[in-house]
Structures are given as structure tokens and as C-alpha cells.
Motif scaffolding. Structure first.
Motif, PDB file in Angstrom:
ATOM      1  N   ALA A   1       0.818  -1.219   0.000  1.00  0.00           N
ATOM      2  CA  ALA A   1       0.000   0.000   0.000  1.00  0.00           C
ATOM      3  C   ALA A   1       0.849   1.265   0.000  1.00  0.00           C
ATOM      4  CB  ALA A   1      -0.926   0.005   1.209  1.00  0.00           C
ATOM      5  N   GLN A   2       2.177   1.113   0.159  1.00  0.00           N
ATOM      6  CA  GLN A   2       3.107   2.244   0.174  1.00  0.00           C
ATOM      7  C   GLN A   2       2.698   3.259   1.235  1.00  0.00           C
ATOM      8  OE1 GLN A   2       3.069   3.632  -3.900  1.00  0.00           O
ATOM      9  NE2 GLN A   2       4.603   2.134  -4.511  1.00  0.00           N
ATOM     10  N   VAL A   3       2.397   2.770   2.428  1.00  0.00           N
ATOM     11  CA  VAL A   3       1.962   3.638   3.524  1.00  0.00           C
ATOM     12  C   VAL A   3       3.152   4.423   4.062  1.00  0.00           C
ATOM     13  CG1 VAL A   3       0.951   3.709   5.823  1.00  0.00           C
ATOM     14  CG2 VAL A   3       0.066   2.100   4.122  1.00  0.00           C
ATOM     15  N   GLN A   4       2.995   5.725   4.159  1.00  0.00           N
ATOM     16  CA  GLN A   4       4.002   6.607   4.736  1.00  0.00           C
ATOM     17  C   GLN A   4       3.325   7.529   5.742  1.00  0.00           C
ATOM     18  OE1 GLN A   4       6.016   8.702   1.617  1.00  0.00           O
ATOM     19  NE2 GLN A   4       6.634   6.850   0.532  1.00  0.00           N
ATOM     20  N   THR A   5       4.025   7.835   6.809  1.00  0.00           N
ATOM     21  CA  THR A   5       3.472   8.707   7.846  1.00  0.00           C
ATOM     22  C   THR A   5       4.387   9.901   8.077  1.00  0.00           C
ATOM     23  OG1 THR A   5       4.567   7.488   9.632  1.00  0.00           O
ATOM     24  CG2 THR A   5       2.346   6.760   8.993  1.00  0.00           C
ATOM     25  N   ALA A   6       3.809  10.940   8.671  1.00  0.00           N
ATOM     26  CA  ALA A   6       4.566  12.142   9.018  1.00  0.00           C
ATOM     27  C   ALA A   6       3.980  12.702  10.307  1.00  0.00           C
ATOM     28  CB  ALA A   6       4.495  13.181   7.900  1.00  0.00           C
ATOM     29  N   PRO A   7       4.788  13.378  11.120  1.00  0.00           N
ATOM     30  CA  PRO A   7       4.283  13.909  12.396  1.00  0.00           C
ATOM     31  C   PRO A   7       3.454  15.176  12.199  1.00  0.00           C
ATOM     32  CG  PRO A   7       6.577  14.494  12.123  1.00  0.00           C
ATOM     33  CD  PRO A   7       6.228  13.625  10.946  1.00  0.00           C
ATOM     34  N   VAL A   8       2.470  15.344  13.070  1.00  0.00           N
ATOM     35  CA  VAL A   8       1.737  16.606  13.156  1.00  0.00           C
ATOM     36  C   VAL A   8       2.590  17.557  13.990  1.00  0.00           C
ATOM     37  CG1 VAL A   8      -0.377  17.712  13.940  1.00  0.00           C
ATOM     38  CG2 VAL A   8      -0.453  15.390  13.011  1.00  0.00           C
ATOM     39  N   GLU A   9       2.787  18.768  13.503  1.00  0.00           N
ATOM     40  CA  GLU A   9       3.693  19.687  14.177  1.00  0.00           C
ATOM     41  C   GLU A   9       3.145  21.096  14.174  1.00  0.00           C
ATOM     42  OE1 GLU A   9       7.365  19.679  12.071  1.00  0.00           O
ATOM     43  OE2 GLU A   9       6.433  19.910  10.107  1.00  0.00           O
ATOM     44  N   ARG A  10       3.726  21.894  15.029  1.00  0.00           N
ATOM     45  CA  ARG A  10       3.399  23.323  15.067  1.00  0.00           C
ATOM     46  C   ARG A  10       4.461  24.097  14.310  1.00  0.00           C
ATOM     47  NH1 ARG A  10      -0.672  24.841  18.237  1.00  0.00           N
ATOM     48  NH2 ARG A  10      -1.489  23.361  19.778  1.00  0.00           N
ATOM     49  N   ARG A  11       3.994  24.913  13.398  1.00  0.00           N
ATOM     50  CA  ARG A  11       4.941  25.728  12.645  1.00  0.00           C
ATOM     51  C   ARG A  11       4.196  26.896  12.000  1.00  0.00           C
ATOM     52  NH1 ARG A  11       6.620  23.271   6.879  1.00  0.00           N
ATOM     53  NH2 ARG A  11       7.558  21.545   8.034  1.00  0.00           N
ATOM     54  N   HIS A  12       4.944  27.959  11.758  1.00  0.00           N
ATOM     55  CA  HIS A  12       4.398  29.083  11.010  1.00  0.00           C
ATOM     56  C   HIS A  12       4.499  28.745   9.526  1.00  0.00           C
ATOM     57  CE1 HIS A  12       3.881  31.559  14.462  1.00  0.00           C
ATOM     58  NE2 HIS A  12       5.166  31.561  14.773  1.00  0.00           N
ATOM     59  N   ILE A  13       3.390  28.802   8.859  1.00  0.00           N
ATOM     60  CA  ILE A  13       3.373  28.458   7.444  1.00  0.00           C
ATOM     61  C   ILE A  13       3.092  29.711   6.615  1.00  0.00           C
ATOM     62  CG2 ILE A  13       2.760  26.030   7.692  1.00  0.00           C
ATOM     63  CD1 ILE A  13      -0.126  26.753   7.370  1.00  0.00           C
ATOM     64  N   ALA A  14       3.883  29.896   5.596  1.00  0.00           N
ATOM     65  CA  ALA A  14       3.705  31.040   4.704  1.00  0.00           C
ATOM     66  C   ALA A  14       2.730  30.664   3.606  1.00  0.00           C
ATOM     67  CB  ALA A  14       5.043  31.464   4.102  1.00  0.00           C
ATOM     68  N   HIS A  15       1.924  31.617   3.251  1.00  0.00           N
ATOM     69  CA  HIS A  15       0.924  31.390   2.215  1.00  0.00           C
ATOM     70  C   HIS A  15       0.989  32.525   1.206  1.00  0.00           C
ATOM     71  CE1 HIS A  15      -2.611  29.862   0.289  1.00  0.00           C
ATOM     72  NE2 HIS A  15      -3.328  30.931   0.565  1.00  0.00           N
ATOM     73  N   GLU A  16       0.906  32.189  -0.051  1.00  0.00           N
ATOM     74  CA  GLU A  16       0.980  33.182  -1.115  1.00  0.00           C
ATOM     75  C   GLU A  16      -0.420  33.432  -1.673  1.00  0.00           C
ATOM     76  OE1 GLU A  16       4.372  33.552  -4.181  1.00  0.00           O
ATOM     77  OE2 GLU A  16       2.778  32.495  -5.252  1.00  0.00           O
ATOM     78  N   ILE A  17      -0.869  34.671  -1.585  1.00  0.00           N
ATOM     79  CA  ILE A  17      -2.182  35.046  -2.112  1.00  0.00           C
ATOM     80  C   ILE A  17      -1.979  35.912  -3.338  1.00  0.00           C
ATOM     81  CG2 ILE A  17      -4.396  36.133  -1.608  1.00  0.00           C
ATOM     82  CD1 ILE A  17      -2.300  35.598   1.329  1.00  0.00           C
ATOM     83  N   ARG A  18      -2.529  35.487  -4.451  1.00  0.00           N
ATOM     84  CA  ARG A  18      -2.423  36.257  -5.693  1.00  0.00           C
ATOM     85  C   ARG A  18      -3.751  36.963  -5.968  1.00  0.00           C
ATOM     86  NH1 ARG A  18       2.049  35.802  -8.509  1.00  0.00           N
ATOM     87  NH2 ARG A  18       3.522  34.155  -7.955  1.00  0.00           N
ATOM     88  N   MET A  19      -3.630  38.234  -6.354  1.00  0.00           N
ATOM     89  CA  MET A  19      -4.805  39.051  -6.622  1.00  0.00           C
ATOM     90  C   MET A  19      -4.572  39.881  -7.885  1.00  0.00           C
ATOM     91  SD  MET A  19      -5.475  40.367  -2.709  1.00  0.00           S
ATOM     92  CE  MET A  19      -3.716  40.607  -2.423  1.00  0.00           C
ATOM     93  N   VAL A  20      -5.646  40.333  -8.457  1.00  0.00           N
ATOM     94  CA  VAL A  20      -5.572  41.238  -9.606  1.00  0.00           C
ATOM     95  C   VAL A  20      -6.427  42.465  -9.294  1.00  0.00           C
ATOM     96  CG1 VAL A  20      -5.140  39.430 -11.295  1.00  0.00           C
ATOM     97  CG2 VAL A  20      -7.493  40.058 -10.761  1.00  0.00           C
ATOM     98  N   GLY A  21      -6.133  43.557 -10.014  1.00  0.00           N
ATOM     99  CA  GLY A  21      -6.893  44.775  -9.782  1.00  0.00           C
ATOM    100  C   GLY A  21      -6.456  45.871 -10.720  1.00  0.00           C
ATOM    101  N   LYS A  22      -6.732  47.117 -10.332  1.00  0.00           N
ATOM    102  CA  LYS A  22      -6.409  48.274 -11.167  1.00  0.00           C
ATOM    103  C   LYS A  22      -5.897  49.414 -10.300  1.00  0.00           C
ATOM    104  CE  LYS A  22      -9.627  47.511 -15.013  1.00  0.00           C
ATOM    105  NZ  LYS A  22     -10.735  48.097 -15.801  1.00  0.00           N
ATOM    106  N   VAL A  23      -5.164  50.315 -10.972  1.00  0.00           N
ATOM    107  CA  VAL A  23      -4.768  51.575 -10.345  1.00  0.00           C
ATOM    108  C   VAL A  23      -5.977  52.506 -10.367  1.00  0.00           C
ATOM    109  CG1 VAL A  23      -3.163  53.518 -10.436  1.00  0.00           C
ATOM    110  CG2 VAL A  23      -2.405  51.243 -11.151  1.00  0.00           C
ATOM    111  N   ALA A  24      -6.176  53.242  -9.283  1.00  0.00           N
ATOM    112  CA  ALA A  24      -7.311  54.164  -9.189  1.00  0.00           C
ATOM    113  C   ALA A  24      -6.853  55.475  -8.572  1.00  0.00           C
ATOM    114  CB  ALA A  24      -8.430  53.543  -8.351  1.00  0.00           C
ATOM    115  N   PHE A  25      -7.676  56.534  -8.770  1.00  0.00           N
ATOM    116  CA  PHE A  25      -7.401  57.816  -8.128  1.00  0.00           C
ATOM    117  C   PHE A  25      -7.500  57.672  -6.621  1.00  0.00           C
ATOM    118  CE2 PHE A  25      -9.290  59.072 -12.278  1.00  0.00           C
ATOM    119  CZ  PHE A  25      -8.224  59.802 -12.777  1.00  0.00           C
ATOM    120  N   ASP A  26      -6.672  58.420  -5.917  1.00  0.00           N
ATOM    121  CA  ASP A  26      -6.809  58.554  -4.476  1.00  0.00           C
ATOM    122  C   ASP A  26      -7.980  59.506  -4.228  1.00  0.00           C
ATOM    123  OD1 ASP A  26      -6.667  59.152  -1.782  1.00  0.00           O
ATOM    124  OD2 ASP A  26      -4.483  59.266  -1.734  1.00  0.00           O
ATOM    125  N   GLU A  27      -9.083  58.965  -3.719  1.00  0.00           N
ATOM    126  CA  GLU A  27     -10.300  59.762  -3.567  1.00  0.00           C
ATOM    127  C   GLU A  27     -10.090  60.936  -2.616  1.00  0.00           C
ATOM    128  OE1 GLU A  27     -13.471  57.206  -2.445  1.00  0.00           O
ATOM    129  OE2 GLU A  27     -13.387  55.999  -4.284  1.00  0.00           O
TER     130      GLU A  27
END
Length: 655
Positions: free
Chosen positions: A101-127
């Protein structure tokens, strides 16, 4: 003679038979011949033990003989009597089976995880940097010095020459006040100076600058023309009037925008909001300058979600000294976020900093006043920021370890000291970050979870008719935390028509009749309007309005469904609304409301519906699997249990 020949022939046959038996015995018992294997009959013994037959999709079905599943019609499979020795949701695999079954395990751990959020948008006037140049006095535009948009102007540049007869009167009052101060009696000097200040102020309110007022004081002749100057620096982005037009007081003539700072308006999906906070640094690029990177901090997150795009506007305020960023330029942005144990995004650069609540672009090292509005700055932590040094890292688990089905997350944990024993657990998941899930409950640090082969373990448990990701007693028990209301009998009686129309929809969909289901949907909409809400108190009306509004929208979607599959998808939302209604408001004694669950609906995501009888009639499959599903709840019993439960203690927490 013939008799003797016959006897001799029989004796020969007997001797021949004995000889063959003797030879066979010698062959079987000759040296080097292996004894019969003990497992030659193991298959028969296993077959004899397999006295229980079950369905791989509905493990709760157990029958003493082979046949078809009474729910979905699949062939039943044999279950060994000893298959439950590991427990209802655990499995022990030999070393060879783990290798296959090729069973593999890994420990549950505490760590800070980085996440990349991609967004799109436009330049606008400063109201905050957009202003109108208006007429402060009624008159006629004789000349426009700026006669097209796009021109850059500086503060004090002349913009418009305006003819206004009312200016003559104000100028005469100013000159008379000046003469009174210069040549009037000394006893009247204070009064004359007061008149002079009032005349100057009046002209200032008409739009004249202090320099223009001084020129009028030195001039002998009054003028009926006013030159309107620009009060700010920027670019003329709109010209509202042409030469010769008459204007009233306050009429806009130009709109000017200061482009030294601009806004970047980005669209963030609602699933990414857990990673975004005020003050967070964002990097972005524009199409006009490929390869060049800009950056800014989030200064505003729109509190309202766009229901059409399911996005929220996120704003960045950035300097634009060279005017490279032009309004309506297309922007691609990325944020690198970390999440804390409490689920709040951390910005280590903001730890201990002071920020203006109204203008989050103003960040200082200590307490001070805002440079824009003068408000007192507050510490970053007061706006929701969490310093990395003051919080525990979140508990994370590799994404490959989690089997997600519907709203449930399942992992298999290496149990006990002996290797090869795995136990299933339901866990509650937080945000996902590609390679990891944040776990809010169900696991502890140090647990070893199966990261490869979990699906194979789950499949084996299904074959053995044990608990699995597809079947567990807690799976259907996902009722929302609803307020059970005490209602009057006349109101509950008025809901009988609502429930009756809903049951008609459910019945027609189970019979693959979309047209009749649409007719029943119209009946349900009509029954909702006749509900006796007059018998509800103020609290009940608030809850009723929420359900009624959602149900009306979902019924409209159901009515517009062009085909039965779309109708069934819309019916699921209708079912959830009716379930909430029945849970909160109850039903009369004449109506029975039962909740059913089918784990195979909508590509094995699972779905619920309501019936008024115990015989399964699946509205999501119809004739193809009419009896797929099972009853999971009697709403009358659930309401009674909720009403009998003691209220929570003050200040307590529901764990």
C-alpha cells in the motif's frame, strides 16, 4: 464350466484393484513427498466464516445471506467475523501489506506556514486627493484658461475668468471700509477696521484669494470679472462646462486629481480573507513596466462582499512621485502571509508600531497624531495584528494526509506502539496553504498521520464494512447551531401547507418529474406568503425574515432550473432552508419531519433532504437509485432534546 470362468474373472478384478490401491499408497507415502498443506482448506474455512454480508457503500447494511443492497441495489460482499477485532474505525496491516500500500506517515507539528495570495486589480485615483473647482458666485464663464482635460495645474494657476455683477457691490464695500480706516475719525477707527475685516472676508467667501483682495484695495476702479484659481496641484480629469455657460453658486467647472499618490484596488476571494489584514505589505506589478516591482500596505478591506464575483475589494495606498502609475492600469499583486495559532495573520514589521485608525498608511514608531486627520494613533495590536513573538505557531498537517468529503475532514493516525495499526479521526480544518492544512481540533502535536496510502486504508475499511470517510455515525450530525423557538400553535399549523408543498417537490424529484416539482415549488412560494407571522414575537420575526428571504431566493433559482440536475442542486439549498425552519419553528402534530442523508449525492459529497415517511425516496438520484440513503434524524425528537437541555453557564464556552 462357464460359472468357474466367471468366478475366476471376478477374482482377477479384485486382485487388480487391490494392487492399484497398494501402489497408490506407496506413492503417497514415499520419502520426500511433502505432507498436505494445512491451508488447503483455508478458503473453505474462510467462506464458512463469512456469514455476514454487507454493502460497500452502506456498511450499516448487514444480512446473513448474499443478495442485493436494499438501499442502492449493489451486490453484497462477505465480511469475515474477525474483521472487527481492530475496532470500528481502525485497521492493522502487516509489514508486507504496508509495503504494497506504500503507507508513509509524518508527524503533526506546530509551525508558522507562509501562504501566497495572488490578486488582480487596477490603479485608481486617491479619492482623498480629488477635488472640484467650483463657482463661488453666480455668473457667466467668459474664458476657460484650461480648455481640455489632462493638463497638469499647480496651486494658484488661473483657471476661469467669470463675469459676476454681484462682485461690484462687494468691492465697493471693501473700498469704503478702506477709506474709513484711512481718513475717518479716530473715534470710529475700531468700527472701521471691523467693517474692513468683514468686507475682506466677504470677498474671500466669493472665491477671491488674499492677493486678489489686496489688488482690489489698491485699485481705484471696481471690476465685474473674477479669476478663479486652482486650489490644488494635480491633473484636470474632467471639464464640466464650456465658455459662455452661466453658472450658479457651487456649480462644478473642473475636477482635478492629485496623482502624487494613487490607490491600488485589488479583488480578493473570500477564501483568502483569513490571510489578509490591515497594514500587510503587498507587492505588485503593472503591465506597462514588466519586471519592475512596486509595493504598498493594505489600508482598507471592504466590509461588503460582492455577491456576483464573491470577492472583496482590498486597497493599497502607494506614492507615485514620477507619475508612472496611471489610473486604470492593470495590476497583478501577491501577498506573502503567515497565520498564527489563533488564526490571525501576523505582520512582524508592525509589532509595536502605532497606526492611524482612519489612515492606515500612517505608521509611526510611537504615540503621535495622524499627519492627515490629526487623530491619535493606536498600537497595531489594537487593530488585530499579532506579533510573532507573542503567539504559538498553529498546528498543521500535510494536505496529502487529509481526506475531504463534503464538510468532513478525515485523517488516519498511527495508533499504539505496534507498527501497522491505523485509526481514523475526524478533524476540523482551518485555512489551507497548498501543502498544509491548519488543524483547529482533532489532532495533537506529535501524532503521526498517514500522508501516503490513506485512501487505500479507507477503501479497505469500506470493504470490511467499518467506519470510513464515506460512513460514520457522526457524519450526518452536522446540524447548524440553531435557536429553537417557542411558537404558538396557530403559527405552526400555518406551516403545514409549507411542509406539504416541500414534500411534494421531494416526491416529484424522486420520480424524475421536474415539471410537477416546479408546480409544487410555486405552491411552496404561495404557502410562505400565507404563514401566520402575526403570531410570532419580535425575536421570532427576525429569525423568520432571514429564512423567508433565503428560501425565496433559492425557490426562484429552483423555478428557473432548465433540467432536472440543476433542479436537484437548487433543491438541496431549499432543503437546508426548510430544515432550519422546522428546527427553529417546529411543526404541528399532524406533520412528521424526518431528515435523510445520501452519502453518494453530488459526486460523493453527500446531501440531506426531508421526508414525512420512513421509506427512502431519494430526490437526488430518482429512479437510478431510488432507495439510496437513510434516515438520520427525527426533528421532533431533536427539538425536544434541545428544549430539555440546560442553558449554558454564564461566561462559559461550548466545547
Amino acid at each position: 464350466m462357464a460359472s468357474w470362468i466367471e468366478d475366476k474373472r471376478n477374482i482377477g478384478l479384485v486382485v487388480l484393484s487391490l494392487t492399484c490401491l497398494l501402489l497408490l499408497g506407496l506413492l503417497l507415502n514415499r520419502p520426500g513427498m511433502p505432507p498436505p498443506r494445512e491451508d488447503d482448506h483455508q478458503h473453505d474455512a474462510s467462506s464458512a466464516e463469512a456469514t455476514i454480508w454487507t454493502c460497500s457503500m452502506h456498511p450499516n447494511i448487514r444480512q446473513p445471506e448474499p443478495g442485493l443492497c436494499p438501499i442502492c441495489g449493489m451486490d453484497l460482499i462477505p465480511v469475515s467475523e474477525g474483521s472487527d477485532s481492530d475496532g470500528p474505525w481502525s485497521l492493522t496491516l502487516s509489514e508486507h501489506a504496508r509495503s504494497l500500500a506504500q503507507v508513509q506517515t509524518a508527524p503533526v507539528e506546530r509551525r508558522h506556514i507562509a501562504h501566497e495570495i495572488r490578486m488582480v486589480g487596477k490603479v485608481a485615483f486617491d479619492e482623498k486627493r480629488v477635488g472640484d473647482i467650483t463657482a463661488w458666485v453666480a455668473g457667466r464663464i467668459d474664458r476657460l484658461f484650461v480648455d481640455f482635460t489632462g493638463i497638469e495645474v499647480r496651486e494658484g494657476d488661473h483657471m476661469v475668468e467669470l463675469y459676476s455683477p454681484s462682485l461690484v457691490t462687494a468691492q465697493q464695500e471693501l473700498r469704503q471700509a478702506v477709506r474709513s480706516v484711512k481718513s475717518g475719525p479716530s473715534s470710529m477707527r475700531k468700527a472701521s477696521e471691523s467693517r474692513l475685516r468683514a468686507a475682506r472676508k466677504k470677498l474671500g467667501l466669493l472665491g477671491l484669494s488674499s492677493r486678489q483682495i489686496e489688488m482690489i484695495e489698491r485699485s481705484d476702479q471696481p471690476t465685474d470679472h473674477l479669476t478663479i484659481e486652482s486650489p490644488m496641484e494635480g491633473v484636470v480629469i474632467e471639464k464640466h462646462l464650456n465658455e459662455g455657460a452661466y453658472v450658479n453658486t457651487g456649480s462644478p467647472i473642473y475636477t482635478v486629481a492629485d496623482l502624487s499618490r494613487v490607490w491600488i484596488i485589488l479583488d480578493a476571494y473570500e477564501s483568502d480573507l483569513a490571510w489578509l489584514r490591515y497594514g500587510q505589505e503587498i507587492e505588485f506589478e503593472v503591465e506597462a513596466y514588466p519586471g519592475e516591482s512596486f509595493s504598498g500596505r493594505i489600508v482598507f478591506i471592504d466590509p461588503v462582499l460582492n455577491p456576483r464575483t464573491r470577492t472583496v475589494k482590498v486597497r493599497i495606498d502607494v506614492p507615485n512621485p514620477n507619475r508612472k502609475l496611471k489610473p486604470d492600469m492593470f495590476v497583478r499583486a501577491v501577498a506573502h502571509a503567515m497565520i498564527s495559532g489563533g488564526g490571525k495573520v501576523m505582520d512582524p514589521g508592525l509589532a509595536g508600531k502605532w497606526i492611524c485608525p482612519m489612515h492606515q498608511e500612517i505608521v509611526k514608531e510611537g504615540p503621535d497624531a495622524c499627519d492627515v486627520c490629526g487623530m491619535d494613533l493606536v498600537q497595531a495590536e489594537d487593530l488585530g495584528f499579532v506579533a510573532e513573538s507573542t503567539t504559538e505557531p498553529p498546528l498543521v498537517v500535510p494536505a496529502s494526509a487529509v481526506l475531504v468529503t463534503g464538510e468532513r475532514g478525515v485523517v488516519y493516525v498511527e495508533a499504539g506502539e505496534a507498527p501497522g495499526t491505523y485509526e481514523g479521526r475526524e478533524i476540523r480544518l482551518g485555512p489551507e496553504t497548498g501543502d498544509f492544512y491548519v488543524v483547529t481540533s482533532g489532532l495533537e502535536e506529535g501524532d503521526r498521520v498517514v500522508v501516503n496510502g490513506a485512501f487505500k486504508i479507507d477503501s479497505e475499511l469500506q470493504i470490511r464494512a467499518k467506519y470510513s470517510m464515506m460512513y460514520h455515525p457522526s457524519a450526518p450530525e452536522d446540524a447548524p447551531n440553531l435557536v429553537v423557538l417557542e411558537t404558538h400553535a396557530p403559527f405552526r399549523l400555518s406551516l403545514d401547507a409549507v411542509y406539504g408543498a416541500y414534500f411534494q417537490i421531494q416526491d416529484r424529484l424522486s420520480r424524475d418529474d421536474l415539471a410537477s416539482a416546479h408546480k409544487a415549488g410555486q405552491d411552496l412560494a404561495g404557502a410562505l406568503k400565507k404563514a401566520a407571522v402575526i403570531h410570532l414575537d419580535a425575536k421570532g420575526k427576525i429569525h423568520w425574515d432571514r429564512i423567508d428571504e433565503n428560501l425565496a431566493e433559492n425557490l426562484d433559482t429552483f423555478a428557473k432550473a432548465p433540467e432536472i440536475e440543476a433542479g436537484r442542486a437548487a433543491f438541496e439549498a431549499v432543503s437546508e432552508d426548510i430544515y432550519r425552519m422546522a428546527m427553529q419553528f417546529g411543526s404541528s402534530d399532524a406533520v412528521r419531519v424526518l431528515r435523510f442523508h445520501c452519502p453518494m449525492a453530488f459526486d460523493n459529497k453527500g446531501a440531506h433532504w426531508l421526508q414525512n415517511h420512513e421509506s427512502t425516496a431519494n430526490p437526488y438520484f430518482g429512479a437510478s437509485m431510488f432507495a439510496c440513503g437513510s434516515q438520520v434524524e427525527d426533528l421532533a425528537e431533536t427539538r425536544k432534546a434541545a428544549s430539555d437541555a440546560p442553558p449554558p453557564k454564564a461566561g462559559g464556552h461550548d466545547h
